[in-house]
Design a protein around this motif. Structure first.
Motif, PDB file in Angstrom:
ATOM      1  N   ARG A  19      17.483  -9.120 -24.316  1.00  0.00           N
ATOM      2  CA  ARG A  19      16.124  -8.604 -24.527  1.00  0.00           C
ATOM      3  C   ARG A  19      15.088  -9.679 -24.204  1.00  0.00           C
ATOM      4  NH1 ARG A  19      18.494  -6.454 -29.137  1.00  0.00           N
ATOM      5  NH2 ARG A  19      17.378  -7.905 -30.486  1.00  0.00           N
ATOM      6  N   LEU A  20      15.357 -10.914 -24.620  1.00  0.00           N
ATOM      7  CA  LEU A  20      14.457 -12.019 -24.288  1.00  0.00           C
ATOM      8  C   LEU A  20      14.353 -12.165 -22.774  1.00  0.00           C
ATOM      9  CD1 LEU A  20      12.700 -14.473 -24.969  1.00  0.00           C
ATOM     10  CD2 LEU A  20      14.812 -15.806 -25.212  1.00  0.00           C
ATOM     11  N   PHE A  21      15.487 -12.107 -22.080  1.00  0.00           N
ATOM     12  CA  PHE A  21      15.492 -12.203 -20.623  1.00  0.00           C
ATOM     13  C   PHE A  21      14.618 -11.108 -20.019  1.00  0.00           C
ATOM     14  CE2 PHE A  21      17.168 -11.166 -16.435  1.00  0.00           C
ATOM     15  CZ  PHE A  21      17.220 -12.407 -15.824  1.00  0.00           C
ATOM     16  N   ALA A  22      14.789  -9.871 -20.479  1.00  0.00           N
ATOM     17  CA  ALA A  22      13.994  -8.752 -19.955  1.00  0.00           C
ATOM     18  C   ALA A  22      12.505  -8.971 -20.204  1.00  0.00           C
ATOM     19  CB  ALA A  22      14.456  -7.437 -20.575  1.00  0.00           C
ATOM     20  N   THR A  23      12.165  -9.494 -21.363  1.00  0.00           N
ATOM     21  CA  THR A  23      10.759  -9.782 -21.678  1.00  0.00           C
ATOM     22  C   THR A  23      10.198 -10.840 -20.747  1.00  0.00           C
ATOM     23  OG1 THR A  23      11.067  -9.164 -23.994  1.00  0.00           O
ATOM     24  CG2 THR A  23       9.184 -10.572 -23.491  1.00  0.00           C
ATOM     25  N   VAL A  24      10.968 -11.908 -20.516  1.00  0.00           N
ATOM     26  CA  VAL A  24      10.489 -12.977 -19.632  1.00  0.00           C
ATOM     27  C   VAL A  24      10.351 -12.454 -18.204  1.00  0.00           C
ATOM     28  CG1 VAL A  24      11.009 -15.267 -18.668  1.00  0.00           C
ATOM     29  CG2 VAL A  24      11.349 -14.830 -21.115  1.00  0.00           C
ATOM     30  N   VAL A  25      11.290 -11.628 -17.744  1.00  0.00           N
ATOM     31  CA  VAL A  25      11.177 -11.019 -16.405  1.00  0.00           C
ATOM     32  C   VAL A  25       9.883 -10.221 -16.324  1.00  0.00           C
ATOM     33  CG1 VAL A  25      12.129  -9.247 -14.867  1.00  0.00           C
ATOM     34  CG2 VAL A  25      13.640 -10.968 -15.863  1.00  0.00           C
ATOM     35  N   GLU A  26       9.612  -9.436 -17.357  1.00  0.00           N
ATOM     36  CA  GLU A  26       8.399  -8.614 -17.398  1.00  0.00           C
ATOM     37  C   GLU A  26       7.141  -9.493 -17.372  1.00  0.00           C
ATOM     38  OE1 GLU A  26       6.547  -6.358 -21.071  1.00  0.00           O
ATOM     39  OE2 GLU A  26       8.346  -5.338 -20.328  1.00  0.00           O
ATOM     40  N   ARG A  27       7.177 -10.587 -18.087  1.00  0.00           N
ATOM     41  CA  ARG A  27       6.005 -11.460 -18.191  1.00  0.00           C
ATOM     42  C   ARG A  27       5.789 -12.317 -16.943  1.00  0.00           C
ATOM     43  NH1 ARG A  27       5.725 -11.739 -23.992  1.00  0.00           N
ATOM     44  NH2 ARG A  27       5.610  -9.537 -24.524  1.00  0.00           N
ATOM     45  N   LYS A  28       6.780 -12.350 -16.058  1.00  0.00           N
ATOM     46  CA  LYS A  28       6.660 -13.170 -14.845  1.00  0.00           C
ATOM     47  C   LYS A  28       5.416 -12.795 -14.051  1.00  0.00           C
ATOM     48  CE  LYS A  28       9.394 -14.866 -10.985  1.00  0.00           C
ATOM     49  NZ  LYS A  28      10.688 -14.883 -10.327  1.00  0.00           N
ATOM     50  N   THR A  29       5.065 -11.529 -14.081  1.00  0.00           N
ATOM     51  CA  THR A  29       3.899 -11.056 -13.320  1.00  0.00           C
ATOM     52  C   THR A  29       2.659 -10.899 -14.198  1.00  0.00           C
ATOM     53  OG1 THR A  29       4.602  -8.768 -13.643  1.00  0.00           O
ATOM     54  CG2 THR A  29       5.333  -9.868 -11.614  1.00  0.00           C
ATOM     55  N   ALA A  30       2.755 -11.308 -15.453  1.00  0.00           N
ATOM     56  CA  ALA A  30       1.610 -11.207 -16.363  1.00  0.00           C
ATOM     57  C   ALA A  30       0.597 -12.308 -16.068  1.00  0.00           C
ATOM     58  CB  ALA A  30       2.087 -11.307 -17.811  1.00  0.00           C
ATOM     59  N   SER A  31      -0.532 -12.194 -16.678  1.00  0.00           N
ATOM     60  CA  SER A  31      -1.568 -13.211 -16.532  1.00  0.00           C
ATOM     61  C   SER A  31      -1.152 -14.478 -17.278  1.00  0.00           C
ATOM     62  CB  SER A  31      -2.885 -12.688 -17.111  1.00  0.00           C
ATOM     63  OG  SER A  31      -3.797 -13.751 -17.263  1.00  0.00           O
TER      64      SER A  31
END
Length: 123
Positions: free
Chosen positions: A23-35
Motif C-alpha cells: 500500500r505504501l508503494f502504491a501511495t508513493v507511485v501515486e504521489r510521483k506525479t503530485a505537486s
C-alpha cells in the motif's frame, strides 16, 4: 517472557506487513506525479535519485545508531523511516515490491554463507 508466534499468526503478520508495504508503494507511485509542494514523496523524487539515496542512507544510519543504543521505540520509528525511503528509491528506480519478494523467495532456504559465496566477485 514471550512465546514464539504460531505458524498461522506468523503468516498473518507477514502478510499484513507485506500488504502495508505494498500500500505504501502504491501511495508513493501515486504521489510521483503530485505537486512537490503538497507531497514529500513527490518532493524527494523531484530532487533526483542522488537525494533519495542520501535520505535513505541518513535514515539507515539513524536506524543503526538507535539499534546500537538499545532504544527500541526509536529503532522502530527509524525502521519505518528506512522502509519509507527504500520504497521511494524503488519507485524512482522502477523496482516493484514483487521483484524484491521474488528475490527473497529465490534466496529462501539458502544458507547466507552459500548465497554470498555464489555472488560474482567484484574487483
Amino acid at each position: 517472557m514471550t512465546t514464539p508466534a504460531s505458524p498461522k499468526s506468523a503468516t498473518s503478520a507477514e502478510a499484513h506487513g507485506r500488504h502495508v508495504l505494498e500500500r505504501l508503494f502504491a501511495t508513493v507511485v501515486e504521489r510521483k506525479t503530485a505537486s512537490p509542494e503538497l507531497s514529500h514523496s513527490a518532493r524527494l523524487m523531484a530532487r533526483g535519485r542522488d537525494k533519495i539515496a542520501q535520505k535513505f542512507g541518513e535514515e539507515a544510519v539513524e536506524c543503526v545508531i538507535e539499534a546500537v543504543n538499545g532504544n527500541k521505540p526509536a529503532l522502530v520509528s527509524e525502521s519505518a523511516d528506512v522502509l519509507y525511503h527504500l520504497v521511494v528509491m524503488w519507485v524512482d528506480a522502477g523496482v516493484t515490491p514483487e521483484m524484491v519478494w521474488a528475490e527473497l523467495a529465490r534466496r529462501e532456504g539458502t544458507s547466507g554463507v552459500a548465497e554470498k559465496a555464489a555472488r560474482p566477485k567484484t574487483p
